[in-house]
Design an enzyme around this catalytic site. Structure first.
Site, PDB file in Angstrom:
ATOM      1  N   ASP A  62       0.872  -1.175   0.000  1.00 50.00           N
ATOM      2  CA  ASP A  62       0.000   0.000   0.000  1.00 50.00           C
ATOM      3  C   ASP A  62       0.904   1.219   0.000  1.00 50.00           C
ATOM      4  OD1 ASP A  62      -1.889   1.901   0.309  1.00 50.00           O
ATOM      5  OD2 ASP A  62      -2.791   1.067   2.131  1.00 50.00           O
ATOM      6  N   ASP A  78      -2.568   2.445  -6.247  1.00 49.61           N
ATOM      7  CA  ASP A  78      -1.509   2.472  -5.240  1.00 49.61           C
ATOM      8  C   ASP A  78      -1.507   1.229  -4.341  1.00 49.61           C
ATOM      9  OD1 ASP A  78      -3.821   3.017  -3.965  1.00 49.61           O
ATOM     10  OD2 ASP A  78      -3.113   4.737  -2.833  1.00 49.61           O
ATOM     11  N   GLU A  79      -2.117   0.167  -4.810  1.00 50.84           N
ATOM     12  CA  GLU A  79      -2.164  -1.052  -4.000  1.00 50.84           C
ATOM     13  C   GLU A  79      -1.913  -2.274  -4.866  1.00 50.84           C
ATOM     14  OE1 GLU A  79      -5.405  -1.595  -0.797  1.00 50.84           O
ATOM     15  OE2 GLU A  79      -6.159  -0.104  -2.203  1.00 50.84           O
TER      16      GLU A  79
END
Lengths: 363, 408
Positions: free
Chosen positions: B12, B106-107
């Protein structure tokens, strides 16, 4: 109002009219059939305000009058009666009582006839006459190509084009079916776009021999057949110039047996019908046509047909529905398929009057 | 040979948009900054950690944020920058295992079960990943390591920023028991409220509830809740290239200023139709259902959908359908967000059109797509959109670097 008539004749007449009458409507009386008894026959009318259909049944009229009866209830009752004749009487409250023999009686609550819209009158408009079976064939061989895409409303109907010849045309923007007769000529060219619902209705009305009379004004068409009279509103708009999409030339013309070709496409659709966008490939080689369809996870079908083909090998893909629609709705035993290349329109001809332009799929 | 124990890493990126801006512009580093959508009005998309400490969070309105943190620096979003960085990070992750599932911009999930033996320990592997990202991009991330995706994501949440939490099967029971239910991915506010009313607050509390009780109240979800309480999850890590085709393609945009007239909304629908159409064509799909979503100034939101008897892939057709739908929708008050999505997707073995006007349109769309592929979005677009600022895009949570859910 009181009359007696043959049950089967009344049932057929009501059955013809019922599809026109809307199920849900803001005007309740439109769900009813309008019934007028006078001079030895009864006249039945149904309408959804876009299309109106009128037919009559020979009857023994004891007392004339007019009423409206819920059409679906009436049809359901008539379908269940076995008696040959039926007596109908309607009281002043528009309750219709149907009696079949001594033992069966049924009352249906109707509505006043005066609330029912008037059947449109046609005076002094243009008139065309042709045989019912000819118009029936014209509609059968074209109407399947009508577009169901609501956003292209001018294509949601069959185009009747009068001029040096009479063309009946339907298209959905990917294929176009046209039936032409030169037996009918009009000095003043005119195009009428007849809505799909009216075409379906008309096909029911044409199930008989005899002559059909077409009369039209700017926005309405009246069609009289031996069975019934229909008045329909026309679709307001300009039909696209269909002549420009019919190829003038082709590279190669192949003769096909309609039955064998239909069977081969039918077999191919076994593996494509579960997919939403089906494709069938036609590979032409010397005196040979291979029909192929395949769907991942389902399977593959190949069938080879003997054809007279002497040109360069060519492969072309189509939506199989477009091919089966043509094969199922024309009567000729032989079809001629005219091809240019894999991305140009193909033309399927059946006899001298009919052709269907089909755009291929790019695969 | 023994099957190695399943090991999943959840990555993350910390305050991703803000961190990218700070990495790209040293003068912003360590300051409270927030990335916003359109320039004039929108909400906070991401706040830097300095800003978060001042109480700024995603979804805040700009004036609220400014009053809470007067020194807050607002930076308009630059989606291209984030996409570029995200793609680079995701491809870096593939150095450690081919099984990388991009969960959002973003993960990501990494299944390292079979590559773990190449490294001395899981901790070393995790530190290498963190170090690589830091040294290449000057960005920090939180990593969660666990036997499955559910726990890995939960572990990554526990330590932010720049965290590393490793949960082994041995310490799972006492680690999981005190975790609040709402932290579990998949348990939303409604379910949380249901349990709070019954005095159930943590995973440990939920573990004590009998399975039949959960199944009676939640049906099939009951079994999932029961398993989740014990940290059980079998869902596989699916590499993005293997992901099944999505069921819909859509875009939405918060408008720079409220649209006051129906015609204004139409212009946005035209722009969204262009974006959706382009995406459909790029992936050789056609659609037949169109849905229009309108959010009014009061945040009241309505969606209307309709299925058409046609195969849509041309922008002008999509626009035509969308405007037909919009005509039937009420305009109760000024509009702040317009969304358009299409569904009932089918792979498009392209049916060629019959009429020359449509053939021209098809060729035009193809040419437009080629130009935009080469020179960037909005290099060529309808003149109706000329007066609008077209670069105010927002990245949706469901964003993927490849595939249909691209930028919006």
């Amino acid at each position: 109002m009181k009359f007696q008539c043959a049950t089967a004749a009344l049932r057929d007449a009501v059955q013809l009219i019922a599809p026109v009458c809307p199920v849900r409507t803001t005007l309740a009386v439109l769900s009813n059939v309008h019934v007028v008894a006078e001079n030895g026959n009864i006249q039945l009318t149904g309408t959804d305000l876009d299309v109106a259909v009128k037919t009559s049944v020979v009857a023994d009229v004891a007392k004339g009058g007019a009423t409206t009866i819920p059409v679906r209830l009436l049809l359901d009752v008539l379908r269940r009666l076995n008696a040959e004749t039926i007596q109908v009487s309607v009281d002043e409250n528009n309750v219709a009582t149907l009696r079949a023999g001594d033992k069966t009686q049924c009352s249906l609550r109707g509505m006043a006839a005066m609330d029912f819209p008037k059947f449109p009158q046609f005076e002094g408009s243009d008139k065309v006459e042709l045989a019912a079976k000819d118009l029936s064939e014209m509609l059968r061989s074209t109407s399947y190509a009508v577009s169901r895409d609501e956003t292209r409303y001018v294509l949601n109907g069959v185009c009747f084009s009068f001029g040096e010849r009479f063309d009946v045309v339907a298209t959905d923007g990917r294929r176009l079916a046209k039936y032409t007769t030169t037996a009918i000529k009009r000095e003043e060219p005119r195009q009428l776009i007849v809505p799909t619902k009216s075409i379906n209705m008309l096909q029911q009305m044409l199930a008989a021999d005899g002559t059909v009379t077409l009369r039209y004004t700017t926005n309405q068409l009246e069609i009289t057949t031996p069975r019934a009279t229909m008045v329909t509103r026309l679709i307001d708009g300009h039909y696209p110039n269909y002549m420009q999409v019919i190829p003038k030339t082709c590279q190669v013309a192949v003769e096909l047996s309609r039955k064998a070709f239909l069977d081969a496409i039918g077999l191919a659709t076994v593996v494509t019908e579960k997919t939403k966008q089906a494709v069938v490939r036609l590979a032409f080689e010397r005196n040979k046509l291979t029909v192929t369809a395949q769907t991942a996870d389902i399977g593959e079908v190949n069938e080879v047909l003997d054809v007279k083909y002497a040109a360069e090998p060519m492969e072309i893909a189509f939506n199989p529905t477009f091919l089966t629609d043509v094969c199922q709705n024309v009567e000729a035993d032989e079809l001629v398929m005219e091809l240019t290349n894999a991305t140009s329109p193909a033309v399927v001809r059946a006899g001298e009057h009919f052709l269907c332009v089909i755009m291929p799929m790019r695969v | 040979m023994n099957q190695p124990p399943r090991t999943i890493i959840h990555l993350d990126m910390n305050a991703f948009f803000a961190a990218v801006e700070q990495a790209a512009n040293p003068s912003l580093r360590d300051l409270p900054i927030a990335v916003t959508g359109a320039r004039h009005r929108t909400v906070i998309l991401t706040a830097s950690y300095a800003a978060k400490r001042a109480g700024i969070k995603t979804g805040d309105l700009l004036h609220e944020a400014r009053s809470r943190c007067p020194s807050l620096r607002l930076v308009p979003a630059d989606p291209d920058k984030y996409i570029h960085t995200s793609q680079a990070i995701m491809s870096l992750l593939k150095n450690f295992t081919p099984l990388v599932e991009v969960a959002s911009i973003d993960e990501a999930f990494l299944d390292v079960t079979h590559s773990l033996h190449l490294f001395p320990s899981i901790e070393t592997l995790a530190q290498i990943i963190k170090h690589e990202i830091k040294s290449h991009f000057n960005l920090t991330c939180s990593l969660g390591v666990a036997p499955n995706k559910l726990l890995a994501k939960l572990a990554a949440e526990q330590q932010k920023p720049d965290g590393l939490v490793i949960v082994t099967p041995n310490d799972l029971p006492h680690w999981l028991a005190p975790i609040p239910l709402s932290s579990l991915c998949g348990i939303g506010p409604h379910i949380t409220a249901f349990f709070h009313q019954r005095g159930i607050h943590t995973c440990g509390d939920l573990q004590r509830l009998p399975l039949p009780f959960l199944q009676r109240h939640f049906g099939a979800l009951g079994l999932w809740l029961h398993n989740a309480a014990f940290g059980r999850d079998n869902s596989p890590v699916i590499p993005t290239e293997d992901a099944p085709n999505p069921k819909s393609v859509g875009h939405s945009m918060t408008l720079e200023r409220n649209a006051e007239s129906r015609e204004d909304v139409l212009r946005y629908l035209l722009q969204l139709s262009e974006m959706v159409g382009r995406r459909l064509r790029a992936h050789h799909l056609t659609a037949s259902t169109v849905a229009v979503t309108i959010r009014f100034a009061s945040f009241h939101t309505i969606t209307t959908r309709q299925t058409f008897h046609t195969d849509l892939s041309q922008s002008n057709h999509i626009y035509h359908c969308a405007s037909t739908i919009w005509k039937r929708m009420p305009m109760l008050e000024p509009v702040r967000l317009v969304g358009l999505s299409v569904s009932s997707l089918t792979p498009n073995a392209q049916q060629l059109p019959l009429f020359p006007s449509e053939q021209r349109r098809m060729r035009l769309a193809l040419a437009q797509d080629l130009v935009n592929d080469r020179f960037g979005d909005y290099a060529l677009f309808p003149a109706t959109l000329l007066l609008r600022n077209n670069r105010t895009r927002i990245i949706a949570p469901a964003w993927r670097p490849e595939g249909l859910r691209n930028t919006c």
